[in-house]
Design a protein around this motif. Structure first.
Motif, PDB file in Angstrom:
ATOM      1  N   ASP A 150       0.676  -1.198   0.207  1.00 22.12           N
ATOM      2  CA  ASP A 150       0.015  -0.162   0.244  1.00 22.12           C
ATOM      3  C   ASP A 150       0.567   1.594  -0.014  1.00 22.12           C
ATOM      4  OD1 ASP A 150      -2.931  -1.191   2.543  1.00 22.12           O
ATOM      5  OD2 ASP A 150      -2.030  -1.469   0.312  1.00 22.12           O
ATOM      6  N   ASN A 151       2.035   1.412   0.061  1.00 23.37           N
ATOM      7  CA  ASN A 151       2.776   2.489   0.835  1.00 23.37           C
ATOM      8  C   ASN A 151       3.265   2.496  -1.020  1.00 23.37           C
ATOM      9  OD1 ASN A 151       4.841   4.614   1.475  1.00 23.37           O
ATOM     10  ND2 ASN A 151       6.724   2.704   1.203  1.00 23.37           N
ATOM     11  N   PHE A 152       3.121   2.265  -1.954  1.00 29.14           N
ATOM     12  CA  PHE A 152       3.223   2.552  -3.809  1.00 29.14           C
ATOM     13  C   PHE A 152       1.833   3.162  -3.755  1.00 29.14           C
ATOM     14  CE2 PHE A 152       7.222   1.170  -4.485  1.00 29.14           C
ATOM     15  CZ  PHE A 152       7.529   0.311  -3.653  1.00 29.14           C
ATOM     16  N   GLN A 153       1.874   3.832  -4.779  1.00 25.80           N
ATOM     17  CA  GLN A 153       0.733   4.814  -5.552  1.00 25.80           C
ATOM     18  C   GLN A 153       0.355   4.525  -6.600  1.00 25.80           C
ATOM     19  OE1 GLN A 153      -2.484   4.664  -3.500  1.00 25.80           O
ATOM     20  NE2 GLN A 153      -1.767   3.497  -1.486  1.00 25.80           N
ATOM     21  N   SER A 154       0.475   5.550  -7.562  1.00 30.11           N
ATOM     22  CA  SER A 154       0.407   5.461  -8.891  1.00 30.11           C
ATOM     23  C   SER A 154      -0.610   7.325  -9.074  1.00 30.11           C
ATOM     24  CB  SER A 154       0.544   4.966  -9.649  1.00 30.11           C
ATOM     25  OG  SER A 154       0.685   5.184 -11.004  1.00 30.11           O
ATOM     26  N   ARG A 155      -0.149   7.910 -10.264  1.00 29.99           N
ATOM     27  CA  ARG A 155      -1.979   8.286 -10.665  1.00 29.99           C
ATOM     28  C   ARG A 155      -1.113   8.604 -11.869  1.00 29.99           C
ATOM     29  NH1 ARG A 155       0.695  13.784  -9.320  1.00 29.99           N
ATOM     30  NH2 ARG A 155       2.028  13.042  -7.787  1.00 29.99           N
ATOM     31  N   ARG A 156      -2.185   8.625 -12.622  1.00 31.65           N
ATOM     32  CA  ARG A 156      -2.296   9.533 -14.673  1.00 31.65           C
ATOM     33  C   ARG A 156      -3.248  10.471 -14.698  1.00 31.65           C
ATOM     34  NH1 ARG A 156      -2.622   4.899 -19.405  1.00 31.65           N
ATOM     35  NH2 ARG A 156      -1.398   6.276 -20.750  1.00 31.65           N
ATOM     36  N   PRO A 157      -2.576  11.451 -14.503  1.00 33.73           N
ATOM     37  CA  PRO A 157      -3.225  12.480 -14.658  1.00 33.73           C
ATOM     38  C   PRO A 157      -4.030  12.836 -16.054  1.00 33.73           C
ATOM     39  CG  PRO A 157      -1.013  12.937 -14.473  1.00 33.73           C
ATOM     40  CD  PRO A 157      -1.279  11.524 -14.420  1.00 33.73           C
ATOM     41  N   ASN A 158      -3.171  12.106 -17.236  1.00 33.35           N
ATOM     42  CA  ASN A 158      -3.558  12.141 -18.997  1.00 33.35           C
ATOM     43  C   ASN A 158      -2.805  11.056 -19.155  1.00 33.35           C
ATOM     44  OD1 ASN A 158      -0.570  13.449 -19.942  1.00 33.35           O
ATOM     45  ND2 ASN A 158      -1.447  15.447 -18.327  1.00 33.35           N
ATOM     46  N   THR A 159      -2.844  10.950 -21.054  1.00 33.42           N
ATOM     47  CA  THR A 159      -2.063  10.226 -21.152  1.00 33.42           C
ATOM     48  C   THR A 159      -0.851  10.034 -21.351  1.00 33.42           C
ATOM     49  OG1 THR A 159      -4.030  10.318 -23.165  1.00 33.42           O
ATOM     50  CG2 THR A 159      -2.198   9.199 -23.552  1.00 33.42           C
ATOM     51  N   SER A 160       0.099  11.339 -21.285  1.00 27.04           N
ATOM     52  CA  SER A 160       1.139  11.460 -21.327  1.00 27.04           C
ATOM     53  C   SER A 160       1.945  10.983 -20.000  1.00 27.04           C
ATOM     54  CB  SER A 160       1.421  12.452 -22.303  1.00 27.04           C
ATOM     55  OG  SER A 160       0.915  12.492 -23.543  1.00 27.04           O
ATOM     56  N   PHE A 161       1.599  11.338 -18.835  1.00 25.82           N
ATOM     57  CA  PHE A 161       2.346  10.851 -17.910  1.00 25.82           C
ATOM     58  C   PHE A 161       1.345  10.005 -16.662  1.00 25.82           C
ATOM     59  CE2 PHE A 161       5.207  14.866 -17.658  1.00 25.82           C
ATOM     60  CZ  PHE A 161       5.178  15.275 -18.690  1.00 25.82           C
ATOM     61  N   CYS A 162       2.835   9.712 -16.283  1.00 25.07           N
ATOM     62  CA  CYS A 162       2.320   8.575 -14.876  1.00 25.07           C
ATOM     63  C   CYS A 162       3.034   8.681 -14.145  1.00 25.07           C
ATOM     64  CB  CYS A 162       2.318   7.100 -15.394  1.00 25.07           C
ATOM     65  SG  CYS A 162       1.781   6.029 -14.846  1.00 25.07           S
ATOM     66  N   PHE A 163       2.575   8.966 -12.885  1.00 30.15           N
ATOM     67  CA  PHE A 163       3.715   8.841 -11.704  1.00 30.15           C
ATOM     68  C   PHE A 163       3.376   7.787 -10.415  1.00 30.15           C
ATOM     69  CE2 PHE A 163       4.665  12.976 -12.575  1.00 30.15           C
ATOM     70  CZ  PHE A 163       3.310  14.151 -13.239  1.00 30.15           C
ATOM     71  N   LEU A 164       4.570   7.849 -10.071  1.00 27.16           N
ATOM     72  CA  LEU A 164       4.642   6.629  -9.199  1.00 27.16           C
ATOM     73  C   LEU A 164       5.035   7.520  -7.415  1.00 27.16           C
ATOM     74  CD1 LEU A 164       5.276   3.582  -7.391  1.00 27.16           C
ATOM     75  CD2 LEU A 164       7.145   3.741  -8.033  1.00 27.16           C
ATOM     76  N   ASP A 165       4.389   7.129  -6.752  1.00 26.28           N
ATOM     77  CA  ASP A 165       4.456   7.884  -5.310  1.00 26.28           C
ATOM     78  C   ASP A 165       4.561   6.713  -3.925  1.00 26.28           C
ATOM     79  OD1 ASP A 165       1.324   9.671  -6.329  1.00 26.28           O
ATOM     80  OD2 ASP A 165       3.467  10.601  -6.423  1.00 26.28           O
ATOM     81  N   ILE A 166       5.624   6.786  -3.482  1.00 25.19           N
ATOM     82  CA  ILE A 166       6.256   5.960  -2.520  1.00 25.19           C
ATOM     83  C   ILE A 166       5.962   7.035  -1.228  1.00 25.19           C
ATOM     84  CG2 ILE A 166       7.910   4.766  -1.664  1.00 25.19           C
ATOM     85  CD1 ILE A 166       9.219   4.736  -3.663  1.00 25.19           C
ATOM     86  N   ARG A 167       4.477   6.336  -0.334  1.00 20.74           N
ATOM     87  CA  ARG A 167       4.558   7.029   0.960  1.00 20.74           C
ATOM     88  C   ARG A 167       5.718   7.436   2.232  1.00 20.74           C
ATOM     89  NH1 ARG A 167      -1.584   5.625   1.845  1.00 20.74           N
ATOM     90  NH2 ARG A 167      -0.513   4.027   1.620  1.00 20.74           N
ATOM     91  N   SER A 168       6.514   6.328   2.310  1.00 21.96           N
ATOM     92  CA  SER A 168       7.445   6.410   3.663  1.00 21.96           C
ATOM     93  C   SER A 168       7.765   5.500   2.756  1.00 21.96           C
ATOM     94  CB  SER A 168       6.363   5.830   4.673  1.00 21.96           C
ATOM     95  OG  SER A 168       7.723   5.537   5.375  1.00 21.96           O
ATOM     96  N   PRO A 169       8.520   5.870   1.912  1.00 20.88           N
ATOM     97  CA  PRO A 169       9.980   4.932   1.549  1.00 20.88           C
ATOM     98  C   PRO A 169      11.019   4.319   2.627  1.00 20.88           C
ATOM     99  CG  PRO A 169      10.267   7.090   0.784  1.00 20.88           C
ATOM    100  CD  PRO A 169       9.392   6.871   1.915  1.00 20.88           C
ATOM    101  N   GLY A 170      11.376   2.438   3.065  1.00 22.73           N
ATOM    102  CA  GLY A 170      12.332   1.914   3.431  1.00 22.73           C
ATOM    103  C   GLY A 170      13.119   1.554   2.564  1.00 22.73           C
ATOM    104  N   LEU A 171      13.837   1.711   3.896  1.00 25.95           N
ATOM    105  CA  LEU A 171      15.450   0.696   3.109  1.00 25.95           C
ATOM    106  C   LEU A 171      15.182  -0.296   2.139  1.00 25.95           C
ATOM    107  CD1 LEU A 171      17.503   1.036   6.292  1.00 25.95           C
ATOM    108  CD2 LEU A 171      17.423   2.552   4.821  1.00 25.95           C
TER     109      LEU A 171
END
Lengths: 115, 114
Positions: A62-83
């Motif tokens: 669950d720590n990993f999330q993603s967003r795709r605001p439009n066709t061209s872009f996609c983001f990877l969010d790591i909310r609380s990165p661990g080692l």
């Protein structure tokens, strides 16, 4: 010309500090994927978008999330990165619709270091 | 899971020799692809072979596919030091609808010694 672009190429973050990785594509492909690849291991699919539909792999934390605001872009969010999240993160695109005849196009990857 | 398994895990050869890597998988596929990855870099697509194809060539690369044995081989002829990299096979499952993310094998690490 680069078709799948990932920024930054190298990212250093601190333990627990949120980080966002970016992927953009000039191919106008329907599908965008995020893979995690740890040292000397095969890439592992985290999730993907088919257009705006989000598909999460069952074992993606669950720590990993993603967003795709439009066709061209996609983001990877790591909310609380661990080692253990230190890895190469690969973005890939796929045209979709022509199953069996096309390939995924990979970006150069973002190498994440967690201190 | 449908995972490709490459064989051998590591291969060391002299420049000019041929390198052969094998891949096996478990379920029906649409196609099989081979990728190359230099240390610490992204994946580079080499070649795609469809499930109804048996052999494909691309420059010094030759790929075979045997769907009855669920296996593929990648042959690099006249190897060069610059071929040193890890090589992955990747498959996508045959499905009627939906999209099919690639499933990667563990890779073969090829070292070509000049």
């Amino acid at each position: 010309d680069a078709m799948v672009i990932q920024n930054p190429r190298y990212q250093v973050t601190q333990f627990g500090k949120p980080v966002t990785l970016s992927c953009s594509q000039t191919l106008n492909h329907n599908v965008m994927y995020w893979y995690q690849q740890k040292s000397s291991q095969a890439p592992k699919l985290l999730f993907h978008y088919y257009d705006k539909d989000f598909n999460n792999e069952a074992d993606t934390p669950d720590n990993f999330q993603s967003r795709r605001p439009n066709t061209s872009f996609c983001f990877l969010d790591i909310r609380s990165p661990g080692l253990g999240d230190a890895a190469m993160y690969l973005c890939a695109t796929f045209r979709g619709g022509e199953w069996g005849t096309d390939t995924q196009y990979f970006g150069p990857g973002t190498r994440l270091t967690v201190l | 899971s449908q995972q490709g398994e490459e064989d051998p895990q590591a291969l060391s050869i002299q420049e000019g020799e041929n390198a052969t890597m094998n891949c096996s998988y478990k379920t029906s596929i649409n196609n099989l692809q081979w990728y190359r990855q230099n240390s610490g870099r992204g994946l580079v697509h080499l070649i795609l072979i469809r499930s109804n194809e048996r052999e494909k060539h691309s420059g010094r690369l030759r790929v075979t596919l045997d769907t009855s044995k669920k296996s593929s081989s990648l042959l690099i002829t006249a190897s060069r030091a610059a071929d040193t990299a890890s090589y992955f096979c990747a498959t996508d499952a045959f499905v009627i609808v939906g999209n099919t993310p690639l499933v990667f094998g563990k890779g073969t690490r090829l070292s070509v010694i000049a």
